[in-house]
Design an enzyme around this catalytic site. Structure first.
Site, PDB file in Angstrom:
ATOM      1  N   GLU A   1       1.221   1.765   2.382  1.00  0.00           N
ATOM      2  CA  GLU A   1       2.226   2.577   1.700  1.00  0.00           C
ATOM      3  C   GLU A   1       3.580   1.903   1.821  1.00  0.00           C
ATOM      4  OE1 GLU A   1       2.461   6.643   2.967  1.00  0.00           O
ATOM      5  OE2 GLU A   1       0.280   6.911   3.032  1.00  0.00           O
TER       6      GLU A   1
ATOM      7  N   GLU B   1      -1.691   8.301   9.025  1.00  0.00           N
ATOM      8  CA  GLU B   1      -0.580   8.181   9.973  1.00  0.00           C
ATOM      9  C   GLU B   1      -0.849   9.033  11.212  1.00  0.00           C
ATOM     10  OE1 GLU B   1       2.705   7.400   6.433  1.00  0.00           O
ATOM     11  OE2 GLU B   1       2.433   9.413   7.245  1.00  0.00           O
TER      12      GLU B   1
END
Length: 398
Positions: free
Chosen positions: A325, A184
């Site tokens: 995710e 991320e």
């Protein structure tokens, strides 16, 4: 014309790759099997994250037990496979296991352990995703892959050297191994992406693709996974600055019209249900029975629109997507029906991902009970959330 020496080198390389595949438990013929975009997404099946383990760290030093999880074992991976998962994503931090410039050597023992854990899954015929996970968080001690850091030349040189070493280690592995450039990555604020930070993220992705491809072996044709800004769907599909890397060093054996790059996104919407650690919003979806406990946004229609955008921008152009995710934390302490809605959420993400040409990988952080995301007790090797696992499998079958 091919010289005798070149032929010999080719034979030796082919033999080495065959030995690697055999030792790793994969049929050597699999080393040359190539799946197209639709095939690989379908073959990846249900995915599971080995979260909070190889990306865990203490004072800048990665350690798989640093955040309270037990040592990873073959038995754990076997339990995950037996539950029906075909893909395991293994987040990895490097941090202070990286040595000094200019070569930035990765600690040999750490790289060996990464390979050993990969082999736990790879030897069982599972798909394995590994990435560079914790090195880009400003909140993590020792982080350095920072898109708004001052010395970007040094950041990029370090990034290139680390991926060169990792890719070289795994060059003989077949297409069951997928490499992911980073996790991320963003500047730490959740608003509109900033420049030139986004340009640096694009540059990291391009360095990753070029570096992995140039290591040769099966890396020349391997599927590679890249994210946009913070793996955010809007900031990756919208006009915010994301640029898909070019793939100029890929193997000439790949059909010209076929891509070997994937796009990575994450899905935790609505956050007040999926991630917020309080007992206010505990229900989700059309089956919710208490409007006061259900978020005012982020329901099935929003999920569909988000993954449709990924399909329209990337999948339709030949780039398969991976929802690397997703999941929702356990709030059953506040609402005894919460796990049913968590299962509904998981089923919906998986089935919608399948609808739009994406694979989905559940985020398991290893914790059970309040605010946990665990599906298994990793110490006892038991299933803790069979209902969610059943929902994931049902989503794939829908």
């Amino acid at each position: 014309m091919t010289s005798r020496a070149t032929k010999l080198r080719s034979v030796l390389l082919a033999a080495a790759l065959a030995v690697t595949a055999t030792v790793s438990g994969i049929n050597p013929a699999g080393a040359t099997a190539q799946l197209n975009a639709a095939q690989i997404v379908a073959d990846m099946g249900a995915g599971w994250n080995l979260g909070n383990q190889l990306e865990a760290s203490a004072n800048g030093v990665p350690s798989e037990t640093a955040w309270g999880q037990p040592t990873i074992t073959q038995a754990l991976v076997d339990k995950v496979k037996a539950a029906g998962f075909k893909t395991i994503r293994i987040p990895v931090s490097y941090l202070n296991h990286i040595g000094a410039a200019p070569n930035y050597p990765v600690n040999a023992a750490w790289l060996n352990r990464i390979q050993q854990v990969v082999d736990y899954a790879y030897q069982r015929g599972l798909y394995v995703l590994i990435n560079m996970h914790g090195d880009g968080y400003k909140s993590v001690t020792g982080s350095w892959l920072i898109c708004d850091a001052g010395n970007q030349a040094a950041v990029k040189a370090k990034y290139q050297k680390v991926w060169q070493q990792v890719a070289t280690r795994f060059a003989g592995y077949d297409q069951h191994l997928i490499l992911e450039s980073m996790n991320e990555e963003f500047d730490g604020q959740y608003g509109t992406p900033t420049q030139p930070c986004y340009s640096n993220i694009n540059a990291y992705n391009q360095i990753f693709v070029d570096t992995v491809r140039r290591t040769g072996g099966n890396n020349a044709s391997r599927w590679l996974l890249v994210p946009g800004w913070n793996t955010n769907i809007d900031y990756t599909t919208g006009n915010y600055g994301f640029v898909m890397p070019t793939d100029q060093f890929r193997s000439p054996s790949i059909p010209a019209a076929e891509k070997r790059l994937m796009i990575s996104v994450h899905y935790y919407s609505p956050w007040d249900f999926a991630g917020e650690e309080n007992g206010t919003i505990t229900q989700w979806g059309r089956n919710a029975t208490n409007p006061a406990k259900k978020s005012t946004w982020g329901q099935e229609d929003y999920l569909d629109a988000q993954l449709k955008a990924v399909r329209d921008v990337f999948v339709s152009k030949g780039y398969p997507a991976v929802v690397g995710e997703y999941g929702s934390v356990d709030k059953s302490a506040f609402d005894s029906a919460n796990n049913r809605y968590r299962a509904d959420f998981a089923r919906a993400v998986v089935s919608t991902a399948k609808k739009y040409g994406a694979a989905a990988v559940y985020w398991d952080n290893g914790y059970n009970g309040q605010y946990g995301l665990g599906l298994f007790n990793r110490a006892a090797l038991t299933v803790t959330q069979q209902g969610i696992i059943d929902a994931i499998r049902a989503g794939l079958a829908s």
